[in-house]
Each structure stands twice: as structure tokens, then as C-alpha cells.
Design a protein around this motif. Structure first.
Motif, mmCIF file in Angstrom:
data_model
loop_
_atom_site.group_PDB
_atom_site.id
_atom_site.type_symbol
_atom_site.label_atom_id
_atom_site.label_comp_id
_atom_site.label_asym_id
_atom_site.label_seq_id
_atom_site.Cartn_x
_atom_site.Cartn_y
_atom_site.Cartn_z
ATOM 1 N N GLU A 109 0.678 -1.301 0.108
ATOM 2 C CA GLU A 109 -0.052 -0.103 -0.150
ATOM 3 C C GLU A 109 0.831 1.187 -0.020
ATOM 4 O OE1 GLU A 109 -4.349 1.056 0.163
ATOM 5 O OE2 GLU A 109 -3.138 -1.061 0.007
ATOM 6 N N THR A 110 1.954 1.291 0.655
ATOM 7 C CA THR A 110 2.753 2.459 1.027
ATOM 8 C C THR A 110 3.568 2.683 -0.375
ATOM 9 O OG1 THR A 110 3.124 1.930 3.309
ATOM 10 C CG2 THR A 110 4.865 3.341 2.263
ATOM 11 N N CYS A 111 3.870 1.555 -1.201
ATOM 12 C CA CYS A 111 4.498 1.908 -2.436
ATOM 13 C C CYS A 111 3.633 2.332 -3.499
ATOM 14 C CB CYS A 111 5.199 0.288 -2.786
ATOM 15 S SG CYS A 111 6.471 -0.174 -2.032
ATOM 16 N N LEU A 112 2.501 1.796 -3.608
ATOM 17 C CA LEU A 112 1.427 2.204 -4.364
ATOM 18 C C LEU A 112 1.108 3.781 -4.169
ATOM 19 C CD1 LEU A 112 -0.865 -0.788 -4.515
ATOM 20 C CD2 LEU A 112 0.590 0.100 -6.451
ATOM 21 N N ASP A 113 0.963 4.054 -2.807
ATOM 22 C CA ASP A 113 0.672 5.513 -2.581
ATOM 23 C C ASP A 113 1.915 6.540 -3.092
ATOM 24 O OD1 ASP A 113 -0.922 7.708 -0.936
ATOM 25 O OD2 ASP A 113 1.135 7.480 0.048
ATOM 26 N N TYR A 114 3.225 5.987 -2.961
ATOM 27 C CA TYR A 114 4.135 6.689 -3.169
ATOM 28 C C TYR A 114 4.030 6.882 -4.705
ATOM 29 C CZ TYR A 114 8.753 9.147 -2.769
ATOM 30 O OH TYR A 114 9.764 9.946 -2.970
ATOM 31 N N LEU A 115 4.110 5.876 -5.375
ATOM 32 C CA LEU A 115 3.910 5.895 -6.763
ATOM 33 C C LEU A 115 2.984 6.979 -7.469
ATOM 34 C CD1 LEU A 115 4.871 2.155 -7.838
ATOM 35 C CD2 LEU A 115 6.231 4.206 -7.942
ATOM 36 N N ASP B 138 -12.930 -9.848 -7.599
ATOM 37 C CA ASP B 138 -12.854 -8.876 -8.659
ATOM 38 C C ASP B 138 -11.506 -8.147 -8.514
ATOM 39 O OD1 ASP B 138 -12.997 -6.984 -10.552
ATOM 40 O OD2 ASP B 138 -14.255 -5.602 -9.180
ATOM 41 N N PRO B 139 -10.333 -8.700 -8.949
ATOM 42 C CA PRO B 139 -8.905 -8.495 -9.025
ATOM 43 C C PRO B 139 -9.086 -7.089 -9.658
ATOM 44 C CG PRO B 139 -9.132 -9.895 -10.656
ATOM 45 C CD PRO B 139 -10.119 -10.414 -9.799
ATOM 46 N N ARG B 140 -8.551 -6.088 -8.928
ATOM 47 C CA ARG B 140 -8.417 -4.596 -9.413
ATOM 48 C C ARG B 140 -7.476 -3.779 -8.793
ATOM 49 N NH1 ARG B 140 -14.443 -2.103 -7.848
ATOM 50 N NH2 ARG B 140 -14.149 -1.644 -5.676
ATOM 51 N N LEU B 141 -7.228 -2.571 -9.146
ATOM 52 C CA LEU B 141 -6.758 -1.496 -8.382
ATOM 53 C C LEU B 141 -7.756 -0.422 -8.497
ATOM 54 C CD1 LEU B 141 -4.208 -0.407 -7.282
ATOM 55 C CD2 LEU B 141 -3.607 0.528 -9.461
ATOM 56 N N ALA B 142 -8.007 0.042 -7.074
ATOM 57 C CA ALA B 142 -9.170 1.042 -7.003
ATOM 58 C C ALA B 142 -8.051 2.250 -6.108
ATOM 59 C CB ALA B 142 -10.157 0.636 -5.862
ATOM 60 N N PRO B 143 -8.812 3.455 -6.362
ATOM 61 C CA PRO B 143 -8.386 4.559 -5.653
ATOM 62 C C PRO B 143 -7.914 3.984 -4.162
ATOM 63 C CG PRO B 143 -10.172 5.158 -7.100
ATOM 64 C CD PRO B 143 -10.098 3.779 -6.811
ATOM 65 N N LEU B 144 -6.669 4.458 -3.670
ATOM 66 C CA LEU B 144 -6.431 4.132 -2.481
ATOM 67 C C LEU B 144 -7.213 4.551 -1.282
ATOM 68 C CD1 LEU B 144 -2.513 4.364 -2.651
ATOM 69 C CD2 LEU B 144 -4.074 2.697 -3.282
ATOM 70 N N GLU B 145 -7.870 5.844 -1.470
ATOM 71 C CA GLU B 145 -8.757 6.293 -0.424
ATOM 72 C C GLU B 145 -10.086 5.533 -0.513
ATOM 73 O OE1 GLU B 145 -9.147 8.782 -4.120
ATOM 74 O OE2 GLU B 145 -7.521 8.173 -2.926
ATOM 75 N N ASP B 146 -10.520 5.049 -1.598
ATOM 76 C CA ASP B 146 -11.603 4.308 -1.407
ATOM 77 C C ASP B 146 -11.435 2.819 -0.841
ATOM 78 O OD1 ASP B 146 -12.799 5.971 -2.791
ATOM 79 O OD2 ASP B 146 -12.916 5.081 -4.837
ATOM 80 N N ARG B 147 -10.039 2.124 -1.015
ATOM 81 C CA ARG B 147 -9.752 1.015 -0.578
ATOM 82 C C ARG B 147 -9.674 0.953 0.859
ATOM 83 N NH1 ARG B 147 -7.035 -2.723 -2.842
ATOM 84 N NH2 ARG B 147 -5.211 -2.664 -0.907
ATOM 85 N N ARG B 148 -9.642 2.042 1.629
ATOM 86 C CA ARG B 148 -9.314 2.120 3.083
ATOM 87 C C ARG B 148 -10.679 2.172 3.628
ATOM 88 N NH1 ARG B 148 -4.627 6.338 1.853
ATOM 89 N NH2 ARG B 148 -2.733 4.631 1.322
ATOM 90 N N GLU B 149 -11.859 2.591 3.008
ATOM 91 C CA GLU B 149 -13.049 3.005 3.730
ATOM 92 C C GLU B 149 -14.069 1.682 3.609
ATOM 93 O OE1 GLU B 149 -13.845 5.640 5.084
ATOM 94 O OE2 GLU B 149 -12.215 6.598 4.896
#
Length: 696
Positions: free
Chosen positions: A535-541, A623-634
Motif C-alpha cells: 500500500e505504501t509503495c502504491l501510494d508513493y508511486l 474482482d482483482p483490480r486496483l481501486a483509488p487508495l482512499e476508497d480501498r481504506r473505507e
């Protein structure tokens, strides 16, 4: 403090004290060796930029009466940097290698021990067993026992070492703790037989061979042989197919097929095909003789059961570590419906692939940890950049040849470069050795890009187990798709396989243009939590990335097998029974307490599929996917229903969907016909009261 000694190896590397900023020796292993001996008197850690003469330096250190230096170790700059057609511009790379080598040693890990007393089982045809039994006498410490499975030659007549006949029906264990089972296929027990020949003289059919085995096709069951052997008791026809079991430390197997079928059999076991037996027997015996004594190896892994998504409610969810293990060291254990994995550390060879494919981080690599590897990457890349290097290409490779490591090919490639037969490693390629190349995966590769690497190359030799290659390919495909969705360069992650040293010449074409994926290198530690690290790496990228293309609109799909993703829910099927909530090992699914709703926290989901397998209505799918990080945390409500209230007391007790499903399943039962059908719309208490009232 760490002191580093650098040598130009008789001026074959174009490095100078002025550019490197420290003394550079020309022949540290020869006439300047006194400086090495003097450095041993300092209490600092001592690192030497030479692997060629490592045995010499180690011997000198052992012979020196007083050695104050600690942590003596060696690293390579010759084949990896100084012997290259770009050696003149490799100073930033050499400085980075020095900085990396100067890091304190990694924390030690627990040890796994073996004890082998040399008890050797030799299995196979008589001709090969006899040859190997004779050869074993030449190696001190080997105590052989022969198990003859095929009479293709004479059996040993000497009783110096035990020889039995039969069929091997089971072999388990590892170095020092093998357990062999064999079924007796002949009435004569060679361990009891004295070779007196009385049975041969007594047999009217001449069915007893010169090897004192009964040819059952010729035997007419006169049993004269049994009478002739009544004093010794070596012949018993009722022992046919009886199984015997014995413990051994080592096994040499000449069987047509190996007794261990996994790609990497346990230590202490060697299989030699019968066609190669005569040629390879002595070599195999020499290898086994070297495995007599007491040995230790690192315990390569850590396992945290509470994070494991292997099983719930008697169902298997994630089995990635079991599926990828090439030594069959990992097994499945269920108790009270809850599943976990169990690792036999003596079978584990330390590849780390189980930790790479584990989506939850329950299995972690410890030799060294991902956080330590991240520190080494940061040190390399920072040292390279601070020395003026640009467009760093990080090269990850395995160092151990017996595990398919590429170091010997890299070393050979450097020597080819010295002979002007190859270009050598480019000046921007920073090599980082791993115990096994499969021991790191997606979160570590992405961290390298966050730390400023322009690309990460994972180098294979083709000698790795097929499941390791497949696992790494899947991880690279997921990582590349993540980069593409973020608008970054997908080819920044590369999986390359070479068969020989010369193949390295085509790995880094001179025409390639590289640039960092981030605007500034990150300095964060990776930590021990795999999910948080990813999560940290994706957020930084996302925050610091330099997109090469328009980022995709999220959420967007990822390849099957991704460790992150969401869920599809069929609202028409879901009854909010909450079976999925109880099955989820990661807390990704939550109930609504007093409210009939199902909530989902995407960040917690490891795509194990336990909820899908548990759902009685087949209402869920991954559903393998990449969602916006803020949405993933809620926590997001993915289904909610109106509560159904008891028609008698008015208390809510189910959802409309659950009641509908119940009516479909048991509505035709005799207990709920006519007026009694209304009981299905009552809560449990009112249903009992109604039944009692009707009976009265």
C-alpha cells in the motif's frame, strides 16, 4: 565504523584514489598484504573488495595471533564493475557497491540442525547395490545397508554389511531422519541366512539361486528347504509381503524412478538412474560422505497464523505457498474447521517463493527480511545517485548455484569482458544478490522503483523449479499492469532468463533509454507488514510518480492472482446470512450489527476466495483490480436490506431475502402447511409459542 580495502587487481580496473576518494591498492593479496594484516588490528568491521582471493585472506586472518577486526567480509567490484567496457564511468557504481558492503550485518536468524551418523541405504538392482556397497567402504563414516529390488547380478556373499531383498514401498524424511519401508518378496531373509547351502541341497526343484533367493516360479512348495533351515530359521513362506521399517541418515537410490518426486528432493537423498549408476556411483557416494556429521542451516521463514487465509469452515481458501513449494515442505492442517499451513524447516531449502506468493504476509522471509533487503536497495541506489550516477538499473539475482543462482554466470561474464569477448555489465546496472531470486516479490520490486531505480531486472537461469518461474511471471504481470494503470513505464519490471554467461550481452541493449519512475527517491522503510508495504509503495508511486502516459481511471482490472482487489456481489442472490463475514480471515467483510447490511474494506481483502466458497447462495465472486487508495481504506456497504419483522410480536428477526430463501427451501415441509405456514414469518420464540398454543 567499517573500513573498506579496495584493490585494482594489478591495475586491471581503471579506478583511482582521486575519483574513489579512498586508497586503492594494486596487489593487496601479494606484496601489499601487510596493509590487510594491519587492518585486522583495528576494532572496526573490515570489508575487502575482492572475492577472488577470499580464501587467502581468510586463512591469513585465522593465522594472525591477534585480530581485533570484526565482521570480516568480502564483496565483488571486479567482475561486476571494473571489468567492463564501461569501467571508466563506473565510479558511481563502485561507490554504491562499497556503501552497500559497508552496511552492518543483518540480524541473525534461528538455526535448523541436522545430525547424520552415516547410516546409508543403497536401493536398486543387485549389480549397482553390490558396486556401491564396495565403494562405500572407501569413504570414512558411511555405514551402508543394501536393499536389492532386482536380481540382475550376484549378491554380496560377505556378511560385512547387511543386504536385504524386497520392494521399497515408502520413503520419507530428510538428512539424518529418513524412514524406509520395504515389503519382503522372498521367503529367504538374507539378514538371517548363513549361506550354508543346506536349502539348495534339499530343494528338489533346484529353485534356490546362487544368491540364496527362491525362484517362486519354479518352487512346487515341497518346503524341504524350510526343514533344512529349521535350526537357523531363515526361510519362512508366510513372511512374503511382510513390511519392514528402518531409520537411515542417507539414501542412494538407483531405482528406475526417484522415490521423491518433487523438483528439489530432501538433503541426504541422491537418485542416480540405473543407466548412469556405474559412472556416477562414486561421485554420489562422495557427496553423501560429505553429509556425515552435525550441520546447521538458517530457518528461512517466519509464519504468523493469525494472518493466514488458508482455510475456514473446513474449506480451503489460499494454498499459494503449498502449491509453489518445490520441496513439499509445506502442508495443510485443519482443526475445528480452521485451516493453517505447517512448514517442515528441515525440508525447506530457503527459496522464499512461499513468502513471495503469500497475499496476506502470514509467511515472511527472514534470510534476510524484506525490510533488510529494502535497506540494501536504498543504500545502493542512494550511493549511486549521490556519486553522480543516473538511470540506475537494479539487478536481482540468486547467489547460490545449487539453487539455480546466476552468480557464476555473472562472474564468468565479467571475465569475458576482461578478455574483450563481451561488453560486461553496464555502468548503471547495480547487482544485488539474494539467497534465492524467488525470495522477493511485488512489494519489494515496487519499493525499488520508489527508491529511484529506473528499472528492476529479475534474473533467472532456467534452473529454477517451474513453479518458481510461473510465480514470478505472475507477479511481474500484476506489477506491470499496476504501473500501466498509473501511467508509468510497465517494462520497468523485467523477468529475464539466461542459459549461459554470453546471454547477458543482450539483456541491456545500448539503445535503451531509462528514467526514474518517481520525481524524487523515497526514503521509507518497508517494514514487516507485507500489505502495508504494498500500500505504501502504491501510494508513493501515485503521489511522486512521473507518468509517461495518461493514468487509467480507477478502479481498473488486474490479472487473476493479484493480491489486491474487490468483490462482485449479486444482490438478488444475497440473503445477508453473514456466512462470508465468518469465513473472511482478514476482516475485509463486516456485518452491520443491528442493521441488515454487509460492508467491505477492500484494503483488507487478499483475494483468497474463502467468502466465495463459503457463500451458500453463490452470490460472491472475486474482482482483482486496483481501486483509488482512499476508497480501498473505507468500509463500503455492498448490500443492505430491509429487516422483516415477526408478524406476531413485531420484532425484526430476518431480512426479506433470507425469509424468501427459507420459504423456497422448507415451505413444502408438512410442519408448515395450511395455517402453520404463517410460522415461517414468526421469530423463533413466537414460533414455539404458536406451536404450543395449537397443541393445547
Amino acid at each position: 565504523m567499517t573500513k573498506c580495502l579496495v584493490c585494482s587487481c594489478n591495475k586491471t580496473m581503471p579506478i583511482s584514489e582521486q575519483t574513489l576518494g579512498q586508497p586503492v591498492y594494486q596487489a593487496l593479496c601479494r606484496h601489499q598484504v601487510g596493509d590487510f594484516l594491519q587492518a585486522l588490528e583495528s576494532p572496526d568491521d573490515l570489508v575487502v573488495a575482492c572475492t577472488q582471493e577470499k580464501p587467502l585472506f581468510q586463512a591469513l586472518a585465522q593465522e594472525k595471533p591477534q585480530v581485533a577486526a570484526t565482521g570480516l567480509r568480502f564483496f565483488n567490484i571486479r567482475e561486476t564493475a571494473g571489468w567492463s567496457d564501461q569501467a571508466a564511468s563506473a565510479t558511481p557504481k563502485i561507490k554504491a557497491l562499497i556503501a552497500h558492503a559497508s552496511l552492518p550485518l543483518a540480524d541473525p536468524v534461528p538455526a535448523v540442525s541436522y545430525t547424520s551418523q552415516g547410516r546409508l541405504l543403497i536401493v536398486g538392482p543387485a549389480s549397482l547395490v553390490s558396486q556401491a556397497m564396495s565403494g562405500a567402504a572407501l569413504f570414512e563414516g558411511l555405514v551402508p545397508t543394501g536393499l536389492v529390488t532386482e536380481l540382475d547380478g550376484a549378491l554380496p556373499t560377505s556378511r560385512a554389511r547387511p543386504v536385504v531383498t524386497g520392494e521399497l514401498v515408502g520413503l520419507t524424511g530428510f538428512l539424518g531422519q529418513f524412514k524406509a519401508r520395504w515389503a519382503q518378496r522372498n521367503p529367504i531373509d538374507l539378514e538371517i541366512c548363513t549361506r550354508c547351502g543346506a536349502c539348495q541341497q534339499a530343494c528338489p526343484e533346484q529353485a534356490i539361486t546362487v544368491d540364496f533367493q527362491i525362484d517362486l516360479s519354479r518352487c512346487k512348495s515341497s518346503r524341504d528347504c524350510v526343514k533344512a533351515c529349521d535350526v537357523v530359521g531363515a526361510i519362512q513362506f508366510d513372511r512374503l509381503n511382510d513390511e519392514r521399517e528402518e531409520d537411515f541418515d542417507l539414501v542412494l537410490d538407483f531405482g528406475a524412478a526417484p522415490s521423491f518426486t518433487q523438483p528439489d528432493p530432501p538433503k541426504g537423498y541422491i537418485h542416480v538412474p540405473p543407466s548412469q549408476g556405474q559412472a556416477q556411483a562414486m561421485q554420489a557416494l562422495a557427496q553423501l560422505a560429505a553429509q556425515v556429521g552435525e550441520f546447521e542451516k538458517p530457518k528461512f521463514f517466519k509464519y504468523e497464523q493469525r494472518l493466514c487465509a488458508h482455510g475456514r469452515n473446513g474449506k480451503v481458501g489460499c494454498s499459494a505457498c503449498i502449491d509453489v513449494c518445490s520441496t513439499l515442505a509445506i502442508g495443510s492442517v485443519f482443526a475445528d474447521g480452521r485451516g493453517r499451513v505447517e512448514v517442515n524447516p528441515n525440508l525447506c531449502m530457503g527459496c522464499g517463493a512461499c513468502t513471495t506468493v503469500c497475499p496476506s504476509g502470514a509467511m515472511r522471509y527472514a534470510y534476510p527480511s524484506a525490510d533488510r533487503i529494502a535497506l540494501e536497495m536504498r543504500t545502493l541506489l542512494k550511493g549511486y545517485t549521490q556519486a553522480g550516477g543516473q538511470a540506475a538499473s537494479l539487478l536481482l539475482y540468486g547467489e547460490t548455484q545449487e539453487l539455480g543462482g546466476a552468480w557464476e554466470m555473472l562472474e564468468a561474464y565479467g571475465r569475458l569482458a576482461q578478455q574483450k569477448r563481451a561488453p560486461g555489465l553496464p555502468a548503471n546496472v547495480l547487482p544485488l544478490s539474494l539467497h534465492h531470486v524467488a525470495s522477493v516479490g511485488l512489494e519489494v520490486w515496487l519499493a525499488a522503483l520508489c527508491y529511484g531505480a529506473a528499472e528492476v531486472t529479475i534474473l533467472l537461469t532456467g534452473q529454477e523449479a517451474e513453479q518458481y518461474q510461473a510465480a514470478l511471471e505472475k507477479q511481474v504481470s500484476v506489477g506491470r499492469e499496476m504501473l500501466r494503470l498509473l501511467g508509468l513505464y510497465p517494462e520497468a519490471l523485467r523477468l529475464v532468463t539466461i542459459a549461459k554467461a554470453q546471454d547477458l550481452a543482450g539483456v541491456w541493449p545500448a539503445t535503451r533509454q531509462l528514467a526514474s519512475s518517481v520525481s524524487e527517491p523515497g526514503g521509507f522503510a518497508l517494514g514487516d507488514d507485507k500489505r502495508t508495504a504494498l500500500e505504501t509503495c502504491l501510494d508513493y508511486l501515485i503521489r511522486k510518480g512521473q507518468p509517461k502516459a495518461q493514468p487509467a481511471e480507477l478502479p481498473a482490472g488486474l490479472p487473476v492472482g493479484s493480491p489486491i482487489g474487490g468483490l462482485h456481489l449479486n444482490a438478488d442472490r444475497c440473503t445477508l446470512c453473514m456466512s462470508c463475514v465468518g469465513a473472511c480471515p482478514e476482516g475485509a467483510l463486516k456485518d452491520g450489527g443491528d442493521r441488515p447490511l454487509l460492508a467491505f474494506i477492500e484494503r483488507n481483502c487478499v483475494q483468497c476466495g474463502l467468502c466465495v466458497k463459503t457463500c451458500p447462495e453463490s452470490a460472491l465472486s472475486l474482482d482483482p483490480r486496483l481501486a483509488p487508495l482512499e476508497d480501498r481504506r473505507e468500509a463500503v456497504t455492498i448490500h443492505e436490506s430491509t429487516p422483516f419483522c415477526c408478524i406476531r410480536c413485531g420484532r425484526p428477526f430476518a431480512t426479506k431475502e433470507a425469509l424468501r430463501a427459507m420459504l423456497l427451501r422448507i415451505g413444502s415441509h408438512p410442519a408448515f402447511q395450511g395455517e402453520a405456514a404463517k410460522r415461517l414469518e414468526m421469530c423463533g420464540d413466537c414460533r414455539v409459542v404458536d406451536m404450543v398454543e395449537k397443541e393445547l
